[in-house]
Scaffold this motif. Structure first.
Motif, mmCIF file in Angstrom:
data_model
loop_
_atom_site.group_PDB
_atom_site.id
_atom_site.type_symbol
_atom_site.label_atom_id
_atom_site.label_comp_id
_atom_site.label_asym_id
_atom_site.label_seq_id
_atom_site.Cartn_x
_atom_site.Cartn_y
_atom_site.Cartn_z
ATOM 1 N N ALA A 63 61.635 -5.587 -5.499
ATOM 2 C CA ALA A 63 62.013 -4.479 -6.071
ATOM 3 C C ALA A 63 60.696 -3.935 -7.030
ATOM 4 C CB ALA A 63 63.087 -4.732 -7.196
ATOM 5 N N HIS A 64 60.020 -4.619 -7.571
ATOM 6 C CA HIS A 64 59.107 -4.409 -8.796
ATOM 7 C C HIS A 64 57.867 -5.098 -8.514
ATOM 8 C CE1 HIS A 64 61.887 -1.915 -11.000
ATOM 9 N NE2 HIS A 64 62.848 -2.895 -10.687
ATOM 10 N N LYS A 65 56.623 -4.219 -8.879
ATOM 11 C CA LYS A 65 55.373 -4.888 -9.099
ATOM 12 C C LYS A 65 55.408 -5.827 -10.325
ATOM 13 C CE LYS A 65 53.071 -1.254 -6.847
ATOM 14 N NZ LYS A 65 52.030 -0.039 -6.907
ATOM 15 N N GLY A 66 55.615 -7.115 -10.240
ATOM 16 C CA GLY A 66 55.768 -7.851 -11.405
ATOM 17 C C GLY A 66 57.375 -8.272 -11.481
ATOM 18 N N ILE A 80 72.798 -0.602 -7.699
ATOM 19 C CA ILE A 80 72.254 -1.619 -8.274
ATOM 20 C C ILE A 80 70.956 -0.897 -9.182
ATOM 21 C CG2 ILE A 80 71.027 -3.656 -8.354
ATOM 22 C CD1 ILE A 80 72.748 -4.681 -6.040
ATOM 23 N N ILE A 81 71.100 -1.076 -10.178
ATOM 24 C CA ILE A 81 70.062 -0.331 -11.111
ATOM 25 C C ILE A 81 69.056 -1.702 -11.650
ATOM 26 C CG2 ILE A 81 69.227 0.737 -13.384
ATOM 27 C CD1 ILE A 81 72.681 1.382 -11.499
ATOM 28 N N THR A 82 67.773 -1.682 -11.706
ATOM 29 C CA THR A 82 66.838 -2.470 -11.931
ATOM 30 C C THR A 82 65.726 -2.052 -12.867
ATOM 31 O OG1 THR A 82 65.434 -2.495 -9.993
ATOM 32 C CG2 THR A 82 67.107 -3.999 -9.630
ATOM 33 N N ALA A 83 65.303 -2.748 -13.685
ATOM 34 C CA ALA A 83 64.199 -2.423 -14.732
ATOM 35 C C ALA A 83 63.064 -3.421 -14.172
ATOM 36 C CB ALA A 83 64.682 -2.130 -16.107
ATOM 37 N N GLY A 84 62.082 -3.117 -14.223
ATOM 38 C CA GLY A 84 60.654 -4.182 -14.324
ATOM 39 C C GLY A 84 59.743 -3.962 -15.093
ATOM 40 N N ALA A 85 58.638 -5.100 -15.024
ATOM 41 C CA ALA A 85 57.515 -4.937 -15.861
ATOM 42 C C ALA A 85 56.480 -3.935 -15.394
ATOM 43 C CB ALA A 85 57.020 -6.619 -15.655
ATOM 44 N N ASP A 86 56.685 -3.361 -14.365
ATOM 45 C CA ASP A 86 55.973 -2.051 -13.980
ATOM 46 C C ASP A 86 56.334 -0.764 -14.468
ATOM 47 O OD1 ASP A 86 58.318 -1.901 -12.253
ATOM 48 O OD2 ASP A 86 57.370 -1.974 -10.757
ATOM 49 N N ALA A 87 56.988 -1.025 -15.699
ATOM 50 C CA ALA A 87 57.720 0.268 -16.241
ATOM 51 C C ALA A 87 58.310 1.284 -15.507
ATOM 52 C CB ALA A 87 56.344 0.879 -17.172
ATOM 53 N N THR A 88 59.220 0.837 -14.396
ATOM 54 C CA THR A 88 60.192 1.593 -13.634
ATOM 55 C C THR A 88 61.458 1.168 -13.951
ATOM 56 O OG1 THR A 88 59.805 0.168 -11.661
ATOM 57 C CG2 THR A 88 58.306 2.135 -12.131
#
Length: 198
Positions: A63-66, A80-88
């Motif tokens: 899902a995310h870079k990181g 499904i909503i995701t938050a990531g260390a890639d600030a997205t």
């Protein structure tokens, strides 16, 4: 300086306790069997499906870079909503597994996430809270009392009221129509307010 170390020491103590409990209970935890798989890695020497103590995922998505730091289902179960260390912030379709939308978080990675209907709240390390329209992928407003990191956010019964807790030991109750200051401030903690729920 000592005050800043207290939340870190508290988290380390909690982590050590959870790890100790997991080790102590590892033989008492329930074991699940996955459905008979047909992938080569689950076949025994006789060619029959091997019994496994793991549940196999239906689907895995990078899902995310990181790191993916938060994962929530929408109330209607369609996303499904995701938050990531890639600030997205990313919105995924539960029916197809495909990516529906990516929202760039201009205040950096989300340290907290809450969803209500088609709105989302993200808390950030710079003390800011952003209210998002997930349908249009745009920021509706930004809220900040100070620069203390936001640890948790929760909608307070309506999409225009929410609570946020942070590293400044306080919980702020906000009215979305008044971004200049919180409607009320709860000051009962002796350390960082690490979680808030409604």
């Amino acid at each position: 300086e000592r005050r800043n170390l207290r939340p870190l020491l508290f988290k380390l103590l909690i982590g050590a306790g959870v790890a100790s409990a997991a080790v102590a209970m590892q033989d008492r935890l329930p074991h699940f069997q996955s459905p008979a798989g047909t992938s080569p890695s689950t076949l025994s020497a006789s060619g029959q499906p091997a019994r496994s103590s793991f549940i196999l995922p239906l689907q895995t998505v990078k899902a995310h870079k990181g790191a993916a730091t938060s994962v929530l289902y929408s109330e209607d179960g369609r996303s499904i909503i995701t938050a990531g260390a890639d600030a997205t912030l990313k919105i995924w379709s539960t029916s197809s597994g495909g990516l529906s939308r990516t929202i760039a978080l201009d205040d950096g990675p989300a340290t907290a996430l809450a969803i209500m209907g088609r709105k989302a709240l993200t808390g950030h390390g710079n003390g800011r809270i952003a209210l998002w329209d997930l349908e249009r992928g745009e920021k509706l407003s930004t809220y900040a009392r100070n620069e203390a990191s936001i640890w948790s956010v929760a909608f307070a019964g309506a999409a225009d009221r929410f609570a946020a807790s942070g590293h400044d030991w306080k919980v702020a109750l906000w009215d979305a129509k008044t971004p200049s200051a919180p409607a009320h401030l709860f000051e009962g903690h002796d350390s960082a307010a690490q979680a808030v729920a409604y």
